[in-house]
Write an enzyme that holds these catalytic residues in place. Structure first.
Site, mmCIF file in Angstrom:
data_model
loop_
_atom_site.group_PDB
_atom_site.id
_atom_site.type_symbol
_atom_site.label_atom_id
_atom_site.label_comp_id
_atom_site.label_asym_id
_atom_site.label_seq_id
_atom_site.Cartn_x
_atom_site.Cartn_y
_atom_site.Cartn_z
ATOM 1 C CB VAL A 1 -28.011 10.048 7.007
ATOM 2 C CG1 VAL A 1 -27.566 10.062 5.547
ATOM 3 C CG2 VAL A 1 -26.811 10.188 7.928
ATOM 4 C CG ASP B 1 -37.324 4.240 9.551
ATOM 5 O OD1 ASP B 1 -36.288 4.930 9.467
ATOM 6 O OD2 ASP B 1 -37.507 3.398 10.451
ATOM 7 C CB THR C 1 -22.789 1.022 9.233
ATOM 8 O OG1 THR C 1 -22.405 2.387 8.994
ATOM 9 C CG2 THR C 1 -23.492 0.481 8.004
ATOM 10 C CB THR D 1 -19.930 4.986 7.391
ATOM 11 O OG1 THR D 1 -20.275 6.374 7.341
ATOM 12 C CG2 THR D 1 -18.418 4.849 7.453
ATOM 13 C CB CYS E 1 -19.496 9.820 12.292
ATOM 14 S SG CYS E 1 -20.924 9.853 11.187
ATOM 15 N NE ARG F 1 -27.756 9.333 16.432
ATOM 16 C CZ ARG F 1 -27.612 9.522 15.126
ATOM 17 N NH1 ARG F 1 -27.742 8.503 14.292
ATOM 18 N NH2 ARG F 1 -27.349 10.722 14.653
#
Length: 410
Positions: free
Chosen positions: A14, A32, A86, A121, A261, A328
């Site tokens: 993102v 980062d 998240t 999110t 997601c 992932r």
């Protein structure tokens, strides 16, 4: 008028594309905590699904984009955009630990009149209930007096060349009307399709989880239909094609639901609903259906192997969705782990992924290519990469005989 300098906190799938989009017009500092990642990015080394390597090199060469793992390098910025993961815990509860840590770090460097934007999110209310108190405590500043916050949910789809960040319509919101308007102008300056200004932060937060909860429920419906039709000896894809001739039918395809997601965000809303005494039964059921599909697929493969009297299985694809290298939360790992309980000869082939990461993260060996002298008793498509449909790829005589994951994407 103060110059616009943007800090992107988190350079993942993102943060990095968003940083490059902003770097076309503004000075951007990409931060980062992973020093190794930062060094690789400075060299132009990046996953093809994360961003275009040429865009990264151009941004670095033009001097608008600075990559660092040193927090103090962001102190001159006046916009801080947080784009950290998240995830959920092992027992399927929201885990905002990384977001809290990011807010603590940003709190150390923000100054008067700065704006902090959350892209991660969250559940409805998290920005104001959790993030703001951390920012205030660490910085010693007061919201809407000394600094401001906004929420603009990410809509990045890794590996999707049709919807790069510049073509995504972004939702924006702010802690004050002026903040929302400023963010509308900031994001709108880099987006071809503009923005949608939500009436408040909680609406913007809720819209993101609703988007992914909807997809999770619809995929769960497709998966349940697939389970029923398979038991009846009916081809599900044929059913979908027929049903799609009705004008208001929504075509969704069965498949494994992985990634960062869809199988994650519903738990944030489930947890938040629980705090106000609401049992989110539909969301819980959808999650259960989709989580169990990997086990169901493994059993179908094992059953076909038993009926054929064979001993070897080839799984085509390890990425969580077609035509990308993202592994992932891939459910193919669950298929493999369940299958190996009864099958000893299993090969997984995926030419797109980083096989070293697969071994490191899952303890599973994945190969990029197939040996020309080996045959398989059952071949199952677990990730429907386009490359698997090409005759040149399978230089073995027989074709896949099980398509487990047709078109499901995140």
């Amino acid at each position: 008028m103060k110059k616009t300098d943007i800090a992107l906190i988190g350079l993942g799938y993102v943060g990095l594309p968003l940083a490059l989009a902003f770097a076309k017009r503004y000075h951007v500092v990409g931060f980062d905590v992973d020093g190794k990642k930062c060094n690789n990015l400075k060299k132009g080394l990046v996953s093809r699904d994360q961003c275009d390597a040429t865009k990264l090199r151009n941004a670095l060469d033009h001097g608008n984009f600075h990559i660092t793992n040193k927090l103090n390098d962001t102190k001159a910025c006046n916009y801080y955009i947080i784009a950290v993961p998240t995830p959920v815990s092992k027992d399927y509860h929201a885990d905002p630990t990384l977001l809290k840590k990011a807010c603590e770090m940003v709190g150390q460097v923000i100054d008067k009149d700065d704006t902090v934007v959350i892209e991660s999110t969250v559940w409805p209310g998290m920005t104001e209930e959790i993030c703001v108190p951390i920012l205030e405590k660490v910085s010693g500043l007061k919201l809407n007096t000394d600094f401001f916050v906004g929420y603009s949910p990410e809509r990045i789809n890794p590996g999707d060349s049709q919807h790069p960040v510049e073509r995504i319509k972004k939702i924006v919101s702010g802690s004050t009307p002026a903040t929302a308007t400023a963010l509308e102008k900031l994001y709108g300056s880099i987006l071809l399709n503009g923005t949608y200004k939500a009436p408040c932060i909680r609406v913007a937060e809720a819209s993101k989880v609703m988007e992914n909860c909807q997809r999770d429920v619809l995929i769960a419906f497709a998966n349940e239909m697939h389970t029923i039709f398979s038991a009846l000896g009916i081809n599900t894809e044929d059913v979908i094609a027929a049903a799609s001739t009705k004008w208001n039918f929504i075509p969704m395809h069965p498949g494994l639901v992985g990634g960062h997601c869809i199988p994650v965000d519903p738990y944030y809303l489930i947890d938040k609903a629980d705090t106000v005494g609401i049992d989110a039964r539909l969301l819980k059921t959808a999650r259960s259906v989709n989580n169990n599909m990997a086990i169901d697929y493994a059993h179908r493969i094992a059953d076909k192997l038993r009926r054929s009297g064979g001993t070897s299985v080839l799984l085509l694809g390890f990425a969580f969705k077609p035509n990308c290298d993202d592994i992932r939360n891939t459910r193919v790992a669950d298929v493999y782990n369940e299958l190996k309980k009864t099958v000893s000869d299993i090969t997984i082939c995926d030419p797109l992924i980083d096989v070293e990461k697969a071994k490191e993260n899952y303890g599973i060996t994945v190969v990029h290519s197939l040996p020309s002298n080996k045959s398989y008793d059952v071949i199952a498509v677990t990730t429907a990469h386009d490359i698997f449909s090409r005759d040149a790829f399978l230089h073995i005589e027989h074709k896949p005989i099980m398509h487990l994951c047709e078109k499901t994407t995140e």
